[in-house]
Design an enzyme around this catalytic site. Structure first.
Site, PDB file in Angstrom:
ATOM      1  N   CYS A 110       0.815  -1.229   0.000  1.00 10.59           N
ATOM      2  CA  CYS A 110       0.000   0.000   0.000  1.00 10.59           C
ATOM      3  C   CYS A 110       0.847   1.277   0.000  1.00 10.59           C
ATOM      4  CB  CYS A 110      -0.952  -0.007   1.186  1.00 10.59           C
ATOM      5  SG  CYS A 110      -1.912  -1.506   1.291  1.00 10.59           S
ATOM      6  N   HIS A 235      -3.084   6.838   2.804  1.00 13.76           N
ATOM      7  CA  HIS A 235      -3.545   5.535   2.311  1.00 13.76           C
ATOM      8  C   HIS A 235      -4.930   5.264   2.888  1.00 13.76           C
ATOM      9  CE1 HIS A 235      -4.028   1.464   1.317  1.00 13.76           C
ATOM     10  NE2 HIS A 235      -3.733   0.975   2.509  1.00 13.76           N
ATOM     11  N   ASN A 265     -10.266  -0.379   0.459  1.00 14.54           N
ATOM     12  CA  ASN A 265      -8.805  -0.281   0.453  1.00 14.54           C
ATOM     13  C   ASN A 265      -8.285  -0.825  -0.883  1.00 14.54           C
ATOM     14  OD1 ASN A 265      -6.058  -0.724   0.764  1.00 14.54           O
ATOM     15  ND2 ASN A 265      -6.218  -1.553   2.834  1.00 14.54           N
TER      16      ASN A 265
HETATM   17  O1  UT7 Z   1      -3.765  -1.575   3.730  1.00  9.45           O
HETATM   18  C1  UT7 Z   1      -2.997  -2.420   4.517  1.00  9.45           C
HETATM   19  C2  UT7 Z   1      -3.116  -2.095   5.917  1.00  9.45           C
HETATM   20  N1  UT7 Z   1      -4.322  -2.638   6.501  1.00  9.45           N
HETATM   21  C3  UT7 Z   1      -4.912  -1.981   7.458  1.00  9.45           C
HETATM   22  O2  UT7 Z   1      -4.501  -0.903   7.772  1.00  9.45           O
HETATM   23  C4  UT7 Z   1      -6.039  -2.626   8.207  1.00  9.45           C
HETATM   24  C5  UT7 Z   1      -5.769  -2.489   9.703  1.00  9.45           C
HETATM   25  N2  UT7 Z   1      -6.773  -3.071  10.563  1.00  9.45           N
HETATM   26  C6  UT7 Z   1      -8.045  -2.623  10.598  1.00  9.45           C
HETATM   27  O3  UT7 Z   1      -8.443  -1.768   9.860  1.00  9.45           O
HETATM   28  C7  UT7 Z   1      -8.952  -3.185  11.674  1.00  9.45           C
HETATM   29  O4  UT7 Z   1      -8.180  -3.934  12.591  1.00  9.45           O
HETATM   30  C8  UT7 Z   1     -10.082  -4.079  11.112  1.00  9.45           C
HETATM   31  C9  UT7 Z   1     -11.099  -3.242  10.373  1.00  9.45           C
HETATM   32  C10 UT7 Z   1      -9.520  -5.153  10.200  1.00  9.45           C
HETATM   33  C11 UT7 Z   1     -10.816  -4.777  12.275  1.00  9.45           C
HETATM   34  O5  UT7 Z   1     -11.320  -3.789  13.176  1.00  9.45           O
HETATM   35  P1  UT7 Z   1     -11.032  -3.931  14.744  1.00  9.45           P
HETATM   36  O6  UT7 Z   1     -11.765  -2.844  15.400  1.00  9.45           O
HETATM   37  O7  UT7 Z   1      -9.553  -3.991  14.924  1.00  9.45           O
HETATM   38  O8  UT7 Z   1     -11.740  -5.294  15.093  1.00  9.45           O
HETATM   39  P2  UT7 Z   1     -11.087  -6.606  15.720  1.00  9.45           P
HETATM   40  O9  UT7 Z   1     -10.216  -7.306  14.736  1.00  9.45           O
HETATM   41  O10 UT7 Z   1     -10.519  -6.255  17.051  1.00  9.45           O
HETATM   42  O11 UT7 Z   1     -12.390  -7.495  15.944  1.00  9.45           O
HETATM   43  C12 UT7 Z   1     -13.424  -7.101  16.857  1.00  9.45           C
HETATM   44  C13 UT7 Z   1     -14.552  -8.104  16.739  1.00  9.45           C
HETATM   45  C14 UT7 Z   1     -14.068  -9.553  16.783  1.00  9.45           C
HETATM   46  O12 UT7 Z   1     -15.037 -10.302  17.493  1.00  9.45           O
HETATM   47  P3  UT7 Z   1     -14.801 -10.674  19.057  1.00  9.45           P
HETATM   48  O13 UT7 Z   1     -13.524 -11.443  19.085  1.00  9.45           O
HETATM   49  O14 UT7 Z   1     -14.702  -9.341  19.755  1.00  9.45           O
HETATM   50  O15 UT7 Z   1     -16.013 -11.452  19.386  1.00  9.45           O
HETATM   51  C15 UT7 Z   1     -14.071  -9.981  15.342  1.00  9.45           C
HETATM   52  O16 UT7 Z   1     -14.263 -11.367  15.189  1.00  9.45           O
HETATM   53  O17 UT7 Z   1     -15.199  -7.952  15.478  1.00  9.45           O
HETATM   54  C16 UT7 Z   1     -15.263  -9.226  14.816  1.00  9.45           C
HETATM   55  N3  UT7 Z   1     -15.223  -8.986  13.379  1.00  9.45           N
HETATM   56  C17 UT7 Z   1     -16.324  -8.686  12.676  1.00  9.45           C
HETATM   57  N4  UT7 Z   1     -17.605  -8.540  13.030  1.00  9.45           N
HETATM   58  C18 UT7 Z   1     -18.480  -8.211  12.073  1.00  9.45           C
HETATM   59  C19 UT7 Z   1     -14.141  -8.992  12.559  1.00  9.45           C
HETATM   60  N5  UT7 Z   1     -14.537  -8.700  11.307  1.00  9.45           N
HETATM   61  C20 UT7 Z   1     -15.874  -8.508  11.356  1.00  9.45           C
HETATM   62  C21 UT7 Z   1     -16.840  -8.178  10.386  1.00  9.45           C
HETATM   63  N6  UT7 Z   1     -18.118  -8.033  10.780  1.00  9.45           N
HETATM   64  N7  UT7 Z   1     -16.533  -7.987   9.093  1.00  9.45           N
END
Ligand code: UT7
Length: 310
Positions: A110, A235, A265
């Site tokens: 990215c 980005h 993204n």
């Molecule tokens: O371009 C390359 C660089 N990439 C990035 O910069 C991406 C960086 N990361 C992110 O943007 C975020 O970490 C995400 C958007 C991927 C995830 O958001 P988050 O607030 O960090 O969520 P999390 O991974 O901590 O997950 C929180 C909860 C989890 O459930 P539990 O364990 O709390 O029960 C996940 O299983 O949300 C759940 N979850 C979802 N729920 C509904 C993960 N994906 C989803 C989803 N829909 N799509």
């Protein structure tokens, strides 16, 4: 001689097929509310090929620049999703455009477009007159559409700019910084034949830290402060990452460009897509100072401070 480079044209391309959050919620355990609140993404465009999107964006940039493809000295295609392993997609793009010059792919994930900007600038300092820089991606080919953790994030698209030499009239690249923390490579990767894997929380944490660090380094190189920046083109991964980094840098969020709501993204394409959106919507005036900042798999990071001269 005071030789430098400046952007003299830009172009974009997005596939026609739109996938909304509501569409994804039909097949995945997710919701529009979750995706919107956690990422800022509402929909993404998918389809086409990296080559076709690159050609369309590039032609737009050449047309705006008034540069004939035959006058290009190099084509630099930033992509992490080339159409084939060998040869580089850039050669196929070059031929379709009717150019006859050096052409190569550059993979810095990215951060690829900003890496490419620095490479293009270097080519111009070494004597090139016109360099075509493209960021083009078809990430949808590497997304596991059954994995809600990644399927909701990515989209396809392309953006391109023409950089041209400025002899004796200054240099638009005011400062830059490139970095890569190879020790973090496992947190975001895709192996041959596999899908994109990402430790979201870890990448999020690193992304904010890395973004702040690379911006501060580019500012120091340019001898500028955040108060000098008119617009930030970050980005487009996550609106919360952009917000957090801006808070730490003390830059008001209304000085950022965000297109991720409708593109998702798009990796190397995200910064040129956002830059073109800002320019096209009158958010950039001649002499504005623009900060481009990318971060991504690798983990790479890159920033460039430009004086906008279009
Ligand atoms: O371009 C390359 C660089 N990439 C990035 O910069 C991406 C960086 N990361 C992110 O943007 C975020 O970490 C995400 C958007 C991927 C995830 O958001 P988050 O607030 O960090 O969520 P999390 O991974 O901590 O997950 C929180 C909860 C989890 O459930 P539990 O364990 O709390 O029960 C996940 O299983 O949300 C759940 N979850 C979802 N729920 C509904 C993960 N994906 C989803 C989803 N829909 N799509």
């Amino acid at each position: 001689m005071n030789r430098g480079s400046r952007i003299i044209g830009y172009g974009t391309a997005l596939p026609e097929r739109v996938i909304t959050n509501h569409d994804l919620a039909q097949t995945l355990d997710t919701s529009d509310t979750w995706i919107t609140e956690r990422t800022g993404i509402k929909e993404r465009r998918i389809g086409s090929t990296t080559r076709a999107l690159a050609i369309e964006a590039a032609q737009g940039a050449l047309d705006m620049a008034g540069v004939d493809a035959g006058d290009l000295d190099s084509v630099v295609l930033a992509t992490t999703t080339p159409d084939r392993v060998i040869p580089a997609t850039a050669g196929s793009v070059q031929t379709a455009l009717g150019a006859s010059c050096g052409a190569f792919d550059l993979n810095a994930a990215c951060s690829g477009f900003v890496y490419g900007l620095n490479v293009a600038h270097g080519l111009i300092l070494a004597g090139a007159e016109h360099v075509l820089l493209i960021g083009s991606e078809t990430l949808s080919r590497f997304v596991d559409w059954e994995d809600r953790a990644t399927a909701v994030l990515f989209g396809d698209g392309a953006g391109a700019v023409v950089l041209s030499a400025t002899d004796g009239s200054g240099n638009a690249l005011l400062g830059w910084a490139l970095d890569c923390k190879g020790s973090l490579e496992k947190s975001l990767h895709c192996d041959f034949g596999g899908f994109i894997y990402m430790e979201g929380r870890e990448v999020f944490r690193q992304a904010v830290r890395i973004m702040v660090d690379t911006c501060e380094r580019a500012l120091a190189a340019a001898n500028l402060t955040t108060g000098d920046i008119d617009l930030v083109v970050p980005h487009q991964a996550n609106a919360r990452i952009i917000r957090s980094a801006c808070e730490k840098l003390r830059i008001s969020e209304d000085r950022t460009v965000q297109v991720l709501g409708w593109t998702g993204n798009t990796s190397s394409a995200s910064i040129p897509l956002a830059l073109a959106d800002a320019a096209g919507n009158g958010r950039l005036a001649t002499d504005d100072v623009v900060l481009l900042v990318g971060f991504g798999a690798g983990m790479t990071s890159a920033s460039a401070l430009l004086r906008w001269e279009l």
